[in-house]
Design a protein around this motif. Sequence first.
Motif, PDB file in Angstrom:
ATOM      1  N   TYR A  39       0.839  -1.183   0.000  1.00  0.00           N
ATOM      2  CA  TYR A  39       0.000   0.000   0.000  1.00  0.00           C
ATOM      3  C   TYR A  39       0.883   1.244   0.000  1.00  0.00           C
ATOM      4  O   TYR A  39       2.002   1.231   0.515  1.00  0.00           O
ATOM      5  N   LEU A  68      -4.089   0.736  -2.461  1.00  0.00           N
ATOM      6  CA  LEU A  68      -3.529  -0.570  -2.744  1.00  0.00           C
ATOM      7  C   LEU A  68      -2.753  -0.513  -4.044  1.00  0.00           C
ATOM      8  O   LEU A  68      -3.292  -0.110  -5.081  1.00  0.00           O
ATOM      9  N   PHE A  78      -8.760   4.554  10.265  1.00  0.00           N
ATOM     10  CA  PHE A  78      -9.137   4.133   8.922  1.00  0.00           C
ATOM     11  C   PHE A  78     -10.184   3.035   8.972  1.00  0.00           C
ATOM     12  O   PHE A  78     -10.026   2.037   9.673  1.00  0.00           O
ATOM     13  N   LEU A 128       3.486   0.792   2.907  1.00  0.00           N
ATOM     14  CA  LEU A 128       3.174  -0.221   3.910  1.00  0.00           C
ATOM     15  C   LEU A 128       3.013  -1.581   3.261  1.00  0.00           C
ATOM     16  O   LEU A 128       2.307  -1.717   2.260  1.00  0.00           O
ATOM     17  N   PHE A 183       4.378   7.155   2.150  1.00  0.00           N
ATOM     18  CA  PHE A 183       4.593   6.159   3.186  1.00  0.00           C
ATOM     19  C   PHE A 183       4.117   4.824   2.638  1.00  0.00           C
ATOM     20  O   PHE A 183       2.951   4.677   2.285  1.00  0.00           O
ATOM     21  N   GLY A 192     -10.889   3.761   3.479  1.00  0.00           N
ATOM     22  CA  GLY A 192     -11.343   5.125   3.373  1.00  0.00           C
ATOM     23  C   GLY A 192     -10.154   6.065   3.493  1.00  0.00           C
ATOM     24  O   GLY A 192      -9.014   5.631   3.705  1.00  0.00           O
ATOM     25  N   LYS A 193     -10.406   7.367   3.354  1.00  0.00           N
ATOM     26  CA  LYS A 193      -9.323   8.342   3.375  1.00  0.00           C
ATOM     27  C   LYS A 193      -8.831   8.668   4.775  1.00  0.00           C
ATOM     28  O   LYS A 193      -7.872   9.418   4.941  1.00  0.00           O
ATOM     29  N   GLN A 224       0.615   5.438   1.104  1.00  0.00           N
ATOM     30  CA  GLN A 224      -0.146   6.481   1.776  1.00  0.00           C
ATOM     31  C   GLN A 224       0.531   7.803   1.462  1.00  0.00           C
ATOM     32  O   GLN A 224       1.618   8.095   1.950  1.00  0.00           O
ATOM     33  N   ARG A 239      -3.712  11.726   2.587  1.00  0.00           N
ATOM     34  CA  ARG A 239      -4.635  10.882   1.828  1.00  0.00           C
ATOM     35  C   ARG A 239      -4.723   9.506   2.468  1.00  0.00           C
ATOM     36  O   ARG A 239      -3.958   9.140   3.336  1.00  0.00           O
ATOM     37  N   GLY A 240      -5.649   8.739   2.001  1.00  0.00           N
ATOM     38  CA  GLY A 240      -5.838   7.400   2.537  1.00  0.00           C
ATOM     39  C   GLY A 240      -4.813   6.430   1.982  1.00  0.00           C
ATOM     40  O   GLY A 240      -3.826   6.821   1.368  1.00  0.00           O
ATOM     41  N   LEU A 241      -5.072   5.166   2.210  1.00  0.00           N
ATOM     42  CA  LEU A 241      -4.162   4.127   1.741  1.00  0.00           C
ATOM     43  C   LEU A 241      -4.625   3.596   0.395  1.00  0.00           C
ATOM     44  O   LEU A 241      -5.777   3.214   0.228  1.00  0.00           O
TER      45      LEU A 241
END
Lengths: 114, 113
Positions: free
Chosen positions: A36, A46, B90, A90, A88, B104-105, A38, A42-44
């Motif tokens: 993932y 895939l 999250f 992961l 980042f 989600g963000k 990041q 913002r979100g993660l």
Amino acid sequence: SQTIHQWPATLVQPVGSPLSLECTVEGTSNPNLYWYRQAAGRGLQLLFYSVGIGQISSEVPQNLSASRPQDRQFILSSKKLLLSDSGFYLCAWSSTGAAYTEAFFGQGTRLTVV
Amino acid sequence: AQSVTQLDSQVPVFEEAPVELRCNYSSSVSVYLFWYVQYPNQGLQLLLKYLSGSTLVKGINGFEAEFNKSQTSFHLRKPSVHISDTAEYFCAVSEYSGYALNFGKGTSLLVTP
């Protein structure tokens, strides 16, 4: 017990340089493996997932690639980094089928492309 | 394909107050649901999960969440927060047929004295 190792923890690379991030899992066999990213604020997202050796699924087109040379090893690579690759990263693993309960995450790699 | 919407990007709250972090999802098939917490520059730690069974699930650190299938929601709650709960939260969903999580963000929870 199962553990996941991800390294390095931080990395500063110039634009156009190659990248190799490594992730290994211990204490389990034939896990699903995931990368993932990041980005700041913002979100993660895939990037890749793998259900077995040599089996890689890409979720997002980009200049990154992934490989799984061994059952419990997952590598994220790039031939030439872009500024937009900063973020980042992961690594995670999960069991499959009836044994699935959750995904377990490594501690992450902070990549800064300069 | 499934998607996750966290309705609040930031939630400020005073210490010892209750908090609810909202999460809605969309999927055409049955799903597993998760809440993870992330402290600065660290990986993700599982708070709680819904796989099947009771729709009210309890997790670590006093958090709980309720799966509402009709409203496609999985909101996270805690009756009394601590300063140490300050972190990024999250919500995530995965389908039965595959196990990759869609996140989600995130919601940034800031607990102040």
